[in-house]
Design a protein around this motif. Structure first.
Motif, PDB file in Angstrom:
ATOM      1  N   LEU A 241       0.830  -1.203   0.000  1.00  0.00           N
ATOM      2  CA  LEU A 241       0.000   0.000   0.000  1.00  0.00           C
ATOM      3  C   LEU A 241       0.868   1.258   0.000  1.00  0.00           C
ATOM      4  N   GLU A 242       1.958   1.259   0.759  1.00  0.00           N
ATOM      5  CA  GLU A 242       2.870   2.395   0.757  1.00  0.00           C
ATOM      6  C   GLU A 242       3.454   2.637  -0.628  1.00  0.00           C
ATOM      7  N   ALA A 243       3.852   1.563  -1.297  1.00  0.00           N
ATOM      8  CA  ALA A 243       4.415   1.697  -2.640  1.00  0.00           C
ATOM      9  C   ALA A 243       3.383   2.236  -3.621  1.00  0.00           C
ATOM     10  N   ALA A 244       2.147   1.751  -3.513  1.00  0.00           N
ATOM     11  CA  ALA A 244       1.088   2.230  -4.393  1.00  0.00           C
ATOM     12  C   ALA A 244       0.821   3.720  -4.170  1.00  0.00           C
ATOM     13  N   CYS A 245       0.801   4.147  -2.924  1.00  0.00           N
ATOM     14  CA  CYS A 245       0.562   5.566  -2.620  1.00  0.00           C
ATOM     15  C   CYS A 245       1.664   6.441  -3.207  1.00  0.00           C
ATOM     16  N   ARG A 246       2.928   5.991  -3.110  1.00  0.00           N
ATOM     17  CA  ARG A 246       4.034   6.763  -3.678  1.00  0.00           C
ATOM     18  C   ARG A 246       3.864   6.933  -5.183  1.00  0.00           C
ATOM     19  N   LEU A 247       3.537   5.830  -5.865  1.00  0.00           N
ATOM     20  CA  LEU A 247       3.369   5.901  -7.317  1.00  0.00           C
ATOM     21  C   LEU A 247       2.189   6.788  -7.704  1.00  0.00           C
ATOM     22  N   LEU A 248       1.118   6.701  -6.972  1.00  0.00           N
ATOM     23  CA  LEU A 248      -0.063   7.506  -7.293  1.00  0.00           C
ATOM     24  C   LEU A 248       0.207   8.994  -7.101  1.00  0.00           C
ATOM     25  N   ARG A 249       1.016   9.334  -6.106  1.00  0.00           N
ATOM     26  CA  ARG A 249       1.301  10.751  -5.826  1.00  0.00           C
ATOM     27  C   ARG A 249       2.357  11.333  -6.749  1.00  0.00           C
ATOM     28  N   THR A 250       3.274  10.497  -7.243  1.00  0.00           N
ATOM     29  CA  THR A 250       4.449  11.035  -7.946  1.00  0.00           C
ATOM     30  C   THR A 250       4.514  10.691  -9.422  1.00  0.00           C
ATOM     31  N   THR A 251       3.597   9.844  -9.925  1.00  0.00           N
ATOM     32  CA  THR A 251       3.633   9.458 -11.335  1.00  0.00           C
ATOM     33  C   THR A 251       2.233   9.534 -11.926  1.00  0.00           C
ATOM     34  N   SER A 252       2.189   9.369 -13.250  1.00  0.00           N
ATOM     35  CA  SER A 252       0.902   9.308 -13.953  1.00  0.00           C
ATOM     36  C   SER A 252       0.619   7.895 -14.455  1.00  0.00           C
ATOM     37  N   VAL A 253       1.307   6.903 -13.879  1.00  0.00           N
ATOM     38  CA  VAL A 253       1.083   5.504 -14.264  1.00  0.00           C
ATOM     39  C   VAL A 253      -0.383   5.162 -14.021  1.00  0.00           C
ATOM     40  N   PRO A 254      -1.056   4.500 -14.984  1.00  0.00           N
ATOM     41  CA  PRO A 254      -2.472   4.143 -14.785  1.00  0.00           C
ATOM     42  C   PRO A 254      -2.674   3.359 -13.491  1.00  0.00           C
ATOM     43  N   ARG A 277      -8.209   0.898   4.701  1.00  0.00           N
ATOM     44  CA  ARG A 277      -7.101   1.301   5.565  1.00  0.00           C
ATOM     45  C   ARG A 277      -6.895   2.805   5.638  1.00  0.00           C
ATOM     46  N   LEU A 278      -7.169   3.512   4.539  1.00  0.00           N
ATOM     47  CA  LEU A 278      -6.884   4.946   4.498  1.00  0.00           C
ATOM     48  C   LEU A 278      -8.128   5.806   4.349  1.00  0.00           C
ATOM     49  N   GLY A 279      -9.275   5.181   4.111  1.00  0.00           N
ATOM     50  CA  GLY A 279     -10.503   5.948   3.967  1.00  0.00           C
ATOM     51  C   GLY A 279     -10.577   6.761   2.699  1.00  0.00           C
ATOM     52  N   THR A 280      -9.834   6.349   1.664  1.00  0.00           N
ATOM     53  CA  THR A 280      -9.858   7.066   0.390  1.00  0.00           C
ATOM     54  C   THR A 280      -9.729   6.058  -0.745  1.00  0.00           C
ATOM     55  N   THR A 281      -9.655   6.556  -1.979  1.00  0.00           N
ATOM     56  CA  THR A 281      -9.518   5.697  -3.153  1.00  0.00           C
ATOM     57  C   THR A 281      -8.279   6.107  -3.933  1.00  0.00           C
ATOM     58  N   PRO A 282      -7.767   5.251  -4.810  1.00  0.00           N
ATOM     59  CA  PRO A 282      -6.598   5.638  -5.603  1.00  0.00           C
ATOM     60  C   PRO A 282      -6.819   6.918  -6.411  1.00  0.00           C
ATOM     61  N   ALA A 283      -7.988   7.055  -7.046  1.00  0.00           N
ATOM     62  CA  ALA A 283      -8.246   8.256  -7.854  1.00  0.00           C
ATOM     63  C   ALA A 283      -8.266   9.500  -6.981  1.00  0.00           C
ATOM     64  N   ALA A 284      -8.888   9.422  -5.812  1.00  0.00           N
ATOM     65  CA  ALA A 284      -8.951  10.583  -4.919  1.00  0.00           C
ATOM     66  C   ALA A 284      -7.572  10.932  -4.383  1.00  0.00           C
TER      67      ALA A 284
END
Length: 289
Positions: A241-254, A277-284
């Motif tokens: 989940l930490e790795a996914a959050c980093r990619l979502l915040r710093t890249t435009s990878v689908p 776990r975080l109360g949010t979604t990848p898009a948000a």
């Protein structure tokens, strides 16, 4: 390691009256074979099996007879009752009615590991109640029914817990209680975390993680929890989940690609875990920067 499969059931699940629903065949499980099915009434004898068999009755009541002639015993078993057949013993059994079951075939290695490496002798049981074993069997069945490769660490953890319960509750030889677990050394924990990060997208068996710490799976699981306060599955999920959050915040990878490279089975799996776990979604999360 070799997968535990249908051949390890010595024909019990190959009978004509068995309608199989789900099995762990092809999933690479090396300490447990799990199968769910509906069984029609039968009478049969089976050769000794290399695995110990635990059957959970999911319906009932139904009459079960174990053994032949004057040596046999009959019992009416309600839903939730369990049947235990130790490895290496022949079995004669008669089922008196239609029955929905979950079968778990556990290797001797899994049982020994749960007993600190010592040999295990299980008792023959049928019709007894074991609420913890029942819940573990149902959890394994639920995971199998909605299988995702990322759940491999979790199923290995459940398998270890089931083996430990059989040793504790149904072992015929009492053993000294295990000492309070000590944690992993800093070097061991670093090696395990490095392996998790290197293989983040892959199904990761407990045996591989234990190998990185030079421990048996049961020793590793106890010591890992003592060090981190979490199971290996929970810890690995946090890293993913930490790795996914980093990619979502710093890249435009689908988002679907982010899910795949971080070890989630699909985008919906990532969304489900992130919302829980975080109360949010990848898009948000991506929109928030």
């Amino acid at each position: 390691m070799t997968e535990v499969g249908l051949a390890d059931t010595v024909g019990m699940l190959r009978r004509p009256g068995v309608r199989t629903r789900h099995t762990s065949s092809g999933l690479g499980w090396d300490r447990l074979y799990l199968s769910t099915q509906q069984e029609q009434p039968y009478r049969a004898a089976f050769d000794p099996a290399p695995t110990s068999l635990l059957i959970l009755h999911c319906s009932g009541p139904v009459t079960v007879r174990r053994g032949l002639g004057t040596e046999g015993r009959s019992r009416t078993v309600p839903a939730g009752g369990v049947f235990l057949q130790p490895a290496g013993r022949a079995l004669s059994v008669e089922l008196g009615g239609r029955l929905d079951t979950i079968h778990a075939y556990l290797t001797d290695e899994a049982l020994r590991d749960a007993n600190g490496g010592r040999p295990v002798e299980l008792s023959e049981e049928f019709g007894v109640s074991d609420p913890l074993a029942e819940q573990l069997m149902l959890a394994l069945e639920s995971t199998l029914r909605s299988w995702e490769p990322s759940a491999r660490t979790y199923t290995d953890h459940l398998t270890g817990m089931l083996a430990a319960q059989l040793v504790r509750r149904h072992g015929t030889r009492a053993s000294a209680p295990p000492p309070a677990p000590s944690g992993l050394s800093g070097r061991q924990l670093a090696a395990v975390r490095e392996l998790m990060e290197q293989r983040l997208p892959e199904p990761l068996p407990i045996t591989d993680l234990a190998g990185a710490a030079s421990l048996s799976p049961s020793q590793f699981t106890r010591r890992f929890r003592a060090s981190t306060g979490r199971s290996p599955h929970q810890y690995l999920l946090s890293l993913r989940l930490e790795a996914a959050c980093r990619l979502l915040r710093t890249t435009s990878v689908p988002i679907a690609e982010v899910a795949a490279v971080c070890g989630f089975s699909h985008q919906e799996h990532l969304t489900r875990v992130m919302r829980a776990r975080l109360g949010t979604t990848p898009a948000a999360l991506r929109r928030s920067g």
